[in-house]
Design a protein around this motif. Structure first.
Motif, PDB file in Angstrom:
ATOM      1  N   SER A   1     -24.914 -11.300  55.083  1.00 61.14           N
ATOM      2  CA  SER A   1     -24.551 -10.008  54.492  1.00 61.14           C
ATOM      3  C   SER A   1     -24.987  -8.849  55.377  1.00 61.14           C
ATOM      4  N   ALA A   2     -26.196  -8.941  55.923  1.00 60.21           N
ATOM      5  CA  ALA A   2     -26.699  -7.878  56.792  1.00 60.21           C
ATOM      6  C   ALA A   2     -25.887  -7.801  58.084  1.00 60.21           C
ATOM      7  N   LYS A   3     -25.537  -8.956  58.620  1.00 63.02           N
ATOM      8  CA  LYS A   3     -24.723  -8.978  59.840  1.00 63.02           C
ATOM      9  C   LYS A   3     -23.361  -8.335  59.585  1.00 63.02           C
ATOM     10  N   ASN A   4     -22.782  -8.610  58.448  1.00 63.35           N
ATOM     11  CA  ASN A   4     -21.487  -8.010  58.087  1.00 63.35           C
ATOM     12  C   ASN A   4     -21.599  -6.504  57.888  1.00 63.35           C
ATOM     13  N   ALA A   5     -22.844  -6.049  57.621  1.00 63.04           N
ATOM     14  CA  ALA A   5     -23.095  -4.608  57.452  1.00 63.04           C
ATOM     15  C   ALA A   5     -23.587  -3.980  58.760  1.00 63.04           C
ATOM     16  N   HIS A   6     -23.328  -4.686  59.883  1.00 69.01           N
ATOM     17  CA  HIS A   6     -23.576  -4.169  61.233  1.00 69.01           C
ATOM     18  C   HIS A   6     -25.059  -4.114  61.619  1.00 69.01           C
ATOM     19  N   TRP A   7     -25.864  -4.998  61.028  1.00 68.20           N
ATOM     20  CA  TRP A   7     -27.234  -5.172  61.485  1.00 68.20           C
ATOM     21  C   TRP A   7     -27.262  -6.264  62.549  1.00 68.20           C
ATOM     22  N   MET A   8     -28.147  -6.123  63.524  1.00 69.88           N
ATOM     23  CA  MET A   8     -28.402  -7.187  64.498  1.00 69.88           C
ATOM     24  C   MET A   8     -29.448  -8.095  63.874  1.00 69.88           C
ATOM     25  N   VAL A   9     -29.042  -9.312  63.543  1.00 68.37           N
ATOM     26  CA  VAL A   9     -29.826 -10.150  62.644  1.00 68.37           C
ATOM     27  C   VAL A   9     -30.386 -11.388  63.327  1.00 68.37           C
ATOM     28  N   ASP A  10     -31.626 -11.711  62.963  1.00 65.92           N
ATOM     29  CA  ASP A  10     -32.242 -12.984  63.310  1.00 65.92           C
ATOM     30  C   ASP A  10     -32.872 -13.513  62.034  1.00 65.92           C
ATOM     31  N   GLY A  11     -33.034 -14.828  61.944  1.00 60.09           N
ATOM     32  CA  GLY A  11     -33.602 -15.405  60.731  1.00 60.09           C
ATOM     33  C   GLY A  11     -34.465 -16.610  61.021  1.00 60.09           C
TER      34      GLY A  11
END
Length: 296
Positions: free
Chosen positions: A119-129
């Motif tokens: 969801s965060a990636k789709n909201a244009h965040w650069m994401v790691d998990g």
């Protein structure tokens, strides 16, 4: 073949934070092993500690009855959990979008099956998990989300926001993990932590049957002062606290089942409602979200 559950016989190793702690209550692992555990109160930290600690926690997460690492929608409780999870994703995104950080790099620790990261990636965040459960990582991979197994792979990274959604209570090495997490944040970054609150109305009402004790998967049980004191020594402060209103209802549903063996949905709804109303006045909700930032 039944899983073997081994509990540490050394209480000093189980407590870690000291041995002179009073018994708060005894409860058991209702959904998985049925083993009895003690919650001991550390007054200097204002938190409860699960003891004894199992030598190996993995079997306690591998039961089909433990749904946090799955996308199960078989039972009514499963369906409620998944519905609340979908609703919560929107609220979580709104929260991190409003933090006012300079950049949009995000690390989600305890990412489960990857829904928040996606969801965060789709909201244009650069994401790691990061997610220690291999089963959960595989489910995330099937959704196109690659998660890391532990924090060590991120030793040279820096993030604007780090989130732990109901994760800190599971961490075995609490002090060292907190210190490591803070080294991964930019100086002007934000840390977001969601944990249950053992001082809430529903915790007091259900007592030994309160589902959010969730022993032994929950090793630590936090209060507001516990979070403040733990991060103060690192020069980080709680700048805002938000309630998680749906937690009171979901936890009450599980607690009713643990207490009576029945769903008792109507009663659970009223207990959850009363807990939230009580929280409005006392500011002690079933679960809290803490937003922390470095002291200026």
């Amino acid at each position: 073949m039944a899983k073997e559950f081994k509990v540490s016989s050394d209480p000093k190793k189980a407590l870690l934070l000291g041995t002179n702690m009073k018994l708060f209550l005894k409860t058991k692992d209702f959904p998985v092993s049925q083993e009895v555990f003690e919650l001991r109160y550390n007054d200097s930290k204002d938190m409860l500690i699960t003891t004894p600690r199992p030598k190996d926690l993995k079997p306690y997460y591998e039961s089909e009855d433990y749904i946090s690492h799955t996308d199960s929608s078989k039972s009514l409780v499963d369906k409620l959990y998944q519905w609340v999870k979908r609703y919560s994703l929107e609220k979580k995104l709104s929260l991190i979008n409003g933090l006012g950080t300079k950049g949009k790099s995000l690390l989600d620790i305890g990412a489960g099956t990857g829904d928040f990261c996606i969801s965060a990636k789709n909201a244009h965040w650069m994401v790691d998990g990061v997610e220690p459960s291999a089963k959960a990582r595989e489910k995330a991979k099937q959704k196109g989300c690659i998660l890391r197994a532990d924090l060590d792979a991120l030793f040279s990274s820096k993030f604007d926001v780090i989130t732990l959604w109901h994760v800190l209570e599971h961490v075995p090495d609490l002090e060292n993990t907190v210190a490591k997490i803070l080294t991964l944040l930019h100086h002007q970054g934000a840390l977001v932590i969601a944990v249950p609150n053992f001082k809430s109305y529903d915790a007091d009402y259900y007592g030994t049957h309160w589902a959010a004790f969730d022993v032994p998967r929950h090793l630590w049980h936090f209060s507001k002062p516990a979070i403040i004191r733990m991060f103060k020594k690192y020069d980080w402060e709680v700048v805002r606290t938000k309630p998680m209103l749906f937690d009171a209802f979901y936890v009450a549903i599980l607690s009713e089942r643990y207490k009576s063996g029945k769903q008792n949905l109507l009663k659970a709804f009223f207990v959850g409602l009363i807990s939230n109303i009580n929280g409005f006045f006392t500011k002690e909700y079933s679960s809290h979200i803490y937003i922390l930032k470095k002291r200026k």
